[in-house]
Design an enzyme around this catalytic site. Sequence first.
Site, PDB file in Angstrom:
ATOM      1  N   SER A 158     -15.621  38.279  36.556  1.00  0.00           N
ATOM      2  CA  SER A 158     -16.747  38.527  37.241  1.00  0.00           C
ATOM      3  C   SER A 158     -18.155  37.960  36.497  1.00  0.00           C
ATOM      4  CB  SER A 158     -17.017  40.086  37.608  1.00  0.00           C
ATOM      5  OG  SER A 158     -18.185  40.518  37.734  1.00  0.00           O
ATOM      6  N   THR A 165     -20.954  39.488  36.380  1.00  0.00           N
ATOM      7  CA  THR A 165     -22.038  40.462  35.958  1.00  0.00           C
ATOM      8  C   THR A 165     -21.290  41.918  35.192  1.00  0.00           C
ATOM      9  OG1 THR A 165     -21.730  41.245  38.057  1.00  0.00           O
ATOM     10  CG2 THR A 165     -23.384  39.888  37.735  1.00  0.00           C
ATOM     11  N   GLU A 194     -19.085  28.121  51.649  1.00  0.00           N
ATOM     12  CA  GLU A 194     -18.120  29.227  51.182  1.00  0.00           C
ATOM     13  C   GLU A 194     -17.884  30.005  52.539  1.00  0.00           C
ATOM     14  OE1 GLU A 194     -19.601  30.629  46.941  1.00  0.00           O
ATOM     15  OE2 GLU A 194     -21.236  30.905  48.419  1.00  0.00           O
ATOM     16  N   ALA A 195     -16.705  30.788  52.113  1.00  0.00           N
ATOM     17  CA  ALA A 195     -16.145  31.411  53.500  1.00  0.00           C
ATOM     18  C   ALA A 195     -17.143  32.463  53.969  1.00  0.00           C
ATOM     19  CB  ALA A 195     -14.689  32.452  53.207  1.00  0.00           C
ATOM     20  N   SER A 198     -31.400  39.226  50.094  1.00  0.00           N
ATOM     21  CA  SER A 198     -30.448  38.690  51.077  1.00  0.00           C
ATOM     22  C   SER A 198     -29.772  39.922  51.808  1.00  0.00           C
ATOM     23  CB  SER A 198     -29.531  37.874  50.189  1.00  0.00           C
ATOM     24  OG  SER A 198     -28.582  37.232  51.277  1.00  0.00           O
TER      25      SER A 198
END
Length: 570
Positions: free
Chosen positions: A528, A530, A395-396, A73
Site C-alpha cells: 500500500s 499509505t 484503470e478498471a 473525489s
Amino acid sequence: MKQPMADEEKQRSLLLESASRFPLPSGAKFSYGTAGFRSDGSILASTVFRAAIVAVLRSLKTGSAVGLMITASHNPVGDNGVKIADPDGGMMTQQWEPFADALANAPNPEHLLQLVIQFSKEENITLGGGQSAEILLGRDTRPSGEALLEAAKQGINAIIGAVAIDMGILTTPQLHWMVRSRNKGMKASEPDYFMQLSRSFKCLMDLVPHEKIKDRMDAKLVVDGANGVGGEKLEELKKMMSGLKIYVRNSGKKGEGILNERCGADYVQKEKVVPCGFGLGDVGIRCASLDGDADRLVYFSVLSQTSGSIDLVDGDKILSLFAVFIKEQLSILNQKENELCKEFPARLGIVQTAYANGASTDYLKQLGLEVVLAPTGVKYLHKKALEYDIGIYFEANGHGTILFSENFISRLEAMNNELASASAGTECHKAALRLLAVSQLINQAVGDALSGLLLVEAVLQYMGWSIQRWSELYSDLPSRQLKVKVADRSAVVTANAETRVVKPLGLQEVIDAETAKHNRGRCFIRPSGTEDIIRVYAEASTQEAADSLAHFVVQHVDHFLGFSSPPQLA
C-alpha cells in the site's frame, strides 16, 4: 539582479503573519499522493493554505499558470482534499511531492518560512515580487469547500506577486482542462469547455455511417451523477447536445441525496450493484455512473433476474471500445484507396496496470495492439501513454483518457487539409476527421467522465452497438483482491510494473508455484502507498480458484512479513 532587502523582509513578514492564521492541527500528519492531500474537511485549512503556497512556487518556477483543485473525489461528503495541476494540465510533478509533504507538516510558521526560503533557493525561484504567478482555483460541491477556498486564497496572497483566479464550482477535469488550455494560449472558460465538447461530439455524430443511422441504437442514456458536481455540469452540457437523450439522476440538487452515498462510479464499480435511484424499471436501458468530482466513469445495465444486480462495463471495457474504434480509423487512413491515404504510420499504445482484468489484456493483444503495463497510479499510466503517437490508458475504476502527440496531430491536420481539397467525403477523409474530433472531445489533461461519456456514446453509435453487445467483447476472468497487515510494507519491493516481487527473496517463487496450480492463474502483490498493508490480487478461470489462490498467497505473505492476522477484502 539581487532583490532589495526590503522586498525580502516584506515577503518574510507576510508569510509569517499569514501562516500564523493556519496552525497545523494537533497530531495530524498529511501526505501528498496521487489524489493530493485528503482528510476530514474540518482539519484541512492549514493543508490547503500550504498547498496554495506550493502551487505559487510551482507557477513561479515554470512561468505558467498552475491549478489548485479542492475536492475529495469519490470520498464521503465529510472529507475534502486539495491537489495541484501542473502547467500541462496533468498532475504535479512527483519531484515536488516531498516538499509538499514537508510544508504541509511544518510545525510552526518559522519552520514553514525556512522551508519556503530553502526550497526557493534550491529551485532558483525569486521571491518578493520579482516575478508574477497565476493560480486557477476550483472546488466541488462539498459544504467545506467554501472555507477551504478562502484558505487557498490566503495561501496564494501570502506570496508577493501571486494572483488567485477563482474559476468557481467545477469538476476536477474541468480545472485541469482550463490550466492546459490557458497555458496553450487558448480560450479556457467553462463555456469554452462546454462548446469544445459539444462541437466535437456533433462532428463525430455527423460522421456516423449512413447505413448505421437507420439502425441507430437507443439514444436514451440514464446517468448517475453521484449527487456531485458532475451531475450539475451534465445538466448544463446536455442543453447544448442533440442526438442523445440524457437523463440525470442523483444530480446533486440541494436536498436531493448525499454526495457519493450509495451512488457514484466508485460505489457501482466496487459493489457491483445498482446505485440509489435505479431499479428494475431501468432493465434494458443504457446507464452510466460518474464519481463525485467527475473524473471517473463506468457504465452498467440493470439485470432483470434479481433486484440490485448489474452487468458492469468498467474502465477496461471503455478502453477496449476506444481501442477498437481508433484502430479502425487508423486502418482506414492506411488503406490504399488513393495516393493520399498511403503510409500514415502511427504508433498506438495501450497502457494498463496489473489490476486490469487478464481477459481485457488478452482481447487487446488478440487485436494486434501493443499493450504495456505501468505501475498502479494515474501519474504512471499518463507518463507511459505520452510515449506513443496515440496512447490510451484506463484503470478498471473508470479513470483514464486518450493522449495524442503534437507531432501526430500536426501530421493528421496536414493530411486532412490535403484530403479536404482532393478527396473530400471519402472514407479516408472521414477517418481523419473522426480522429481530429476525438482529440478535441477527449480531455487530454486528465481522465474526464463528461468527455469520456460523450466519446463512448459517439463510438457506440458509430459501431451500432448496444451496451449488451459492448459488454460481450470478452468475459472478465474471476478475481479476488485481499489485503494483509504487515509490520513494515517497505519490506516488499516490486519490479516489472509491480508484477514481480524482488524482496523478500523467495516470496515470488512461492507465488509462482501457487499460481501454476490454477488454470489461467495470475497473481501479484504490492505494498500500500499509505499504510502497512500488502495488497494481493489473484485471477483464475473460476471464482473458487481465484479465491483459493488469493488466500494461499495471503498466508505466504503473512508467513514472510505479517502478524498472522486474518486476510481482509481489499
